[in-house]
Design a protein around this motif. Structure first.
Motif, PDB file in Angstrom:
ATOM      1  N   HIS A  45       0.863  -1.183   0.000  1.00  0.00           N
ATOM      2  CA  HIS A  45       0.000   0.000   0.000  1.00  0.00           C
ATOM      3  C   HIS A  45       0.899   1.232   0.000  1.00  0.00           C
ATOM      4  O   HIS A  45       1.885   1.285   0.751  1.00  0.00           O
ATOM      5  CB  HIS A  45      -0.920   0.013   1.216  1.00  0.00           C
ATOM      6  N   PRO A  46       0.587   2.244  -0.800  1.00  0.00           N
ATOM      7  CA  PRO A  46       1.495   3.392  -0.928  1.00  0.00           C
ATOM      8  C   PRO A  46       1.554   4.300   0.297  1.00  0.00           C
ATOM      9  O   PRO A  46       2.570   4.962   0.525  1.00  0.00           O
ATOM     10  CB  PRO A  46       0.931   4.146  -2.143  1.00  0.00           C
ATOM     11  N   THR A  47       0.470   4.369   1.077  1.00  0.00           N
ATOM     12  CA  THR A  47       0.423   5.234   2.251  1.00  0.00           C
ATOM     13  C   THR A  47      -0.232   4.507   3.408  1.00  0.00           C
ATOM     14  O   THR A  47      -0.891   3.467   3.226  1.00  0.00           O
ATOM     15  CB  THR A  47      -0.383   6.517   1.970  1.00  0.00           C
ATOM     16  N   LEU A  48      -0.075   5.067   4.614  1.00  0.00           N
ATOM     17  CA  LEU A  48      -0.759   4.506   5.776  1.00  0.00           C
ATOM     18  C   LEU A  48      -2.262   4.550   5.578  1.00  0.00           C
ATOM     19  O   LEU A  48      -2.964   3.572   5.867  1.00  0.00           O
ATOM     20  CB  LEU A  48      -0.389   5.279   7.038  1.00  0.00           C
ATOM     21  N   GLU A  49      -2.766   5.672   5.092  1.00  0.00           N
ATOM     22  CA  GLU A  49      -4.206   5.811   4.905  1.00  0.00           C
ATOM     23  C   GLU A  49      -4.744   4.743   3.963  1.00  0.00           C
ATOM     24  O   GLU A  49      -5.775   4.114   4.251  1.00  0.00           O
ATOM     25  CB  GLU A  49      -4.542   7.201   4.361  1.00  0.00           C
ATOM     26  N   ALA A  50      -4.047   4.514   2.870  1.00  0.00           N
ATOM     27  CA  ALA A  50      -4.491   3.496   1.915  1.00  0.00           C
ATOM     28  C   ALA A  50      -4.484   2.113   2.552  1.00  0.00           C
ATOM     29  O   ALA A  50      -5.399   1.307   2.340  1.00  0.00           O
ATOM     30  CB  ALA A  50      -3.598   3.515   0.676  1.00  0.00           C
ATOM     31  N   ALA A  51      -3.458   1.818   3.340  1.00  0.00           N
ATOM     32  CA  ALA A  51      -3.359   0.503   3.977  1.00  0.00           C
ATOM     33  C   ALA A  51      -4.492   0.279   4.967  1.00  0.00           C
ATOM     34  O   ALA A  51      -5.166  -0.757   4.934  1.00  0.00           O
ATOM     35  CB  ALA A  51      -2.013   0.380   4.686  1.00  0.00           C
ATOM     36  N   PHE A  52      -4.728   1.244   5.852  1.00  0.00           N
ATOM     37  CA  PHE A  52      -5.748   1.064   6.885  1.00  0.00           C
ATOM     38  C   PHE A  52      -7.154   1.063   6.282  1.00  0.00           C
ATOM     39  O   PHE A  52      -8.010   0.293   6.722  1.00  0.00           O
ATOM     40  CB  PHE A  52      -5.611   2.146   7.948  1.00  0.00           C
ATOM     41  N   ARG A  53      -7.397   1.894   5.298  1.00  0.00           N
ATOM     42  CA  ARG A  53      -8.723   1.911   4.679  1.00  0.00           C
ATOM     43  C   ARG A  53      -8.985   0.611   3.919  1.00  0.00           C
ATOM     44  O   ARG A  53     -10.100   0.057   3.972  1.00  0.00           O
ATOM     45  CB  ARG A  53      -8.855   3.115   3.751  1.00  0.00           C
ATOM     46  N   THR A  54      -7.985   0.121   3.201  1.00  0.00           N
ATOM     47  CA  THR A  54      -8.156  -1.122   2.453  1.00  0.00           C
ATOM     48  C   THR A  54      -8.463  -2.288   3.384  1.00  0.00           C
ATOM     49  O   THR A  54      -9.281  -3.160   3.064  1.00  0.00           O
ATOM     50  CB  THR A  54      -6.897  -1.433   1.634  1.00  0.00           C
ATOM     51  N   GLU A  55      -7.813  -2.302   4.548  1.00  0.00           N
ATOM     52  CA  GLU A  55      -8.013  -3.391   5.508  1.00  0.00           C
ATOM     53  C   GLU A  55      -9.231  -3.155   6.398  1.00  0.00           C
ATOM     54  O   GLU A  55      -9.546  -3.992   7.242  1.00  0.00           O
ATOM     55  CB  GLU A  55      -6.763  -3.553   6.373  1.00  0.00           C
ATOM     56  N   GLY A  56      -9.903  -2.021   6.238  1.00  0.00           N
ATOM     57  CA  GLY A  56     -11.104  -1.732   7.028  1.00  0.00           C
ATOM     58  C   GLY A  56     -10.813  -1.446   8.483  1.00  0.00           C
ATOM     59  O   GLY A  56     -11.632  -1.777   9.357  1.00  0.00           O
TER      60      GLY A  56
END
Length: 282
Positions: free
Chosen positions: A100-111
């Motif tokens: 995931h490119p950013t923290l936000e993208a990682a946490f949002r993708t994982e819910g």
């Protein structure tokens, strides 16, 4: 104990025995120690920014100060309870490009509602010590001095234990070896480094179902961080029973998704990290 002896004038005079002198000396040492400990305590400074998402999840930005020298520390904090939330280790992979490119993208993708950067890793992004993400085991359990504790999750809940007390077993869904331990049984761990101030990431608990993950925006030593977390009300409204350090410095990162009407709180790491520690609803 005192003795009574008569002087030539017939008056009585008390004379102190050595035991009394020893007791007085011990009392002086105790008062000196207590005053030095009081000077080392950290206290809240100013008004904290806080946002309640619910009874079991909240964001706060708090600042603490050490009265003895005026040093301050500010931290982003995500408070949660283990009855409503669990922890997940998000693996970003070992390739040059993270999953995931950013923290936000990682946490949002994982819910997941919030999280921080996770454990230590080598220059090739291989984790230091054992890592378990979604039940998959990566690397092996290590006994290096740095990795003094284990944070792990199984069907019984969230656990933070000393490395020597960890008993591996089936059913662990997430795990990070990390360290050093910062607070144990409500007290700052002895021997923490008082040099190399930098931004810090940590996780702490009152061991009664309340937890907090945090990332400092201030540079401080491990000894400072341990003392801050062990000082009542400095960063947390409850007594910290256990706390452990996560990877800090340029790896320090934080994310909290407040609500649809407000932008998330984001502190992006200054370099690519291997894994993240996330707060997710049960």
């Amino acid at each position: 104990m005192t003795t009574i002896r008569r002087e030539q004038t017939g008056r009585m005079r008390r004379s102190f025995m050595p035991r009394q002198a020893s007791l007085a000396w011990l009392l002086w040492i105790f008062l000196l120690y207590a005053s030095s400990r009081l000077a080392a305590d950290w206290t809240p400074a100013g008004e904290s920014e806080q946002r309640e998402v619910g009874a079991d999840l909240a964001y706060a930005k708090r600042t603490a100060v050490r009265p003895s020298d005026g040093k301050q520390v500010t931290a982003h904090l995500a408070f949660f309870t283990s009855r409503a939330f669990r922890l997940e280790v998000i693996d970003l992979g070992a390739s040059p490009e993270p999953a995931h490119p950013t923290l936000e993208a990682a946490f949002r993708t994982e819910g997941c509602a919030a999280g921080v950067n996770g454990g230590f890793f080598h220059p090739d992004w291989q984790p230091v010590g054992l890592m378990i993400s979604k039940g998959e085991r990566i690397n092996r359990f290590e006994t290096t001095k740095l990795l003094s504790g284990v944070i792990y999750i199984d069907d019984r809940g969230i656990h933070l234990v000393r490395r020597g007390r960890f008993q591996d077993h089936r059913g662990i869904t997430a795990l990070l070896q990390t360290g050093p331990y910062l607070v144990d049984n409500g007290r700052t761990v002895r021997g923490l480094s008082a040099s190399d101030p930098r931004r810090r990431t940590f996780i702490a608990t009152d061991w009664r179902g309340r937890w907090v993950i945090g990332a400092t925006t201030s540079n401080l030593t491990l000894a400072d961080l341990g003392e801050t977390l062990a000082s009542p009300d400095a960063l947390t409204p409850w007594r910290v029973d256990r706390a452990i350090n996560l990877d800090g410095g340029s790896s320090t990162g934080f994310f909290f998704d407040r609500d649809a009407a407000r932008a998330p709180v984001t502190l992006q790491p200054r370099k690519r990290v291997r894994n993240l520690l996330a707060i997710c609803a049960r």
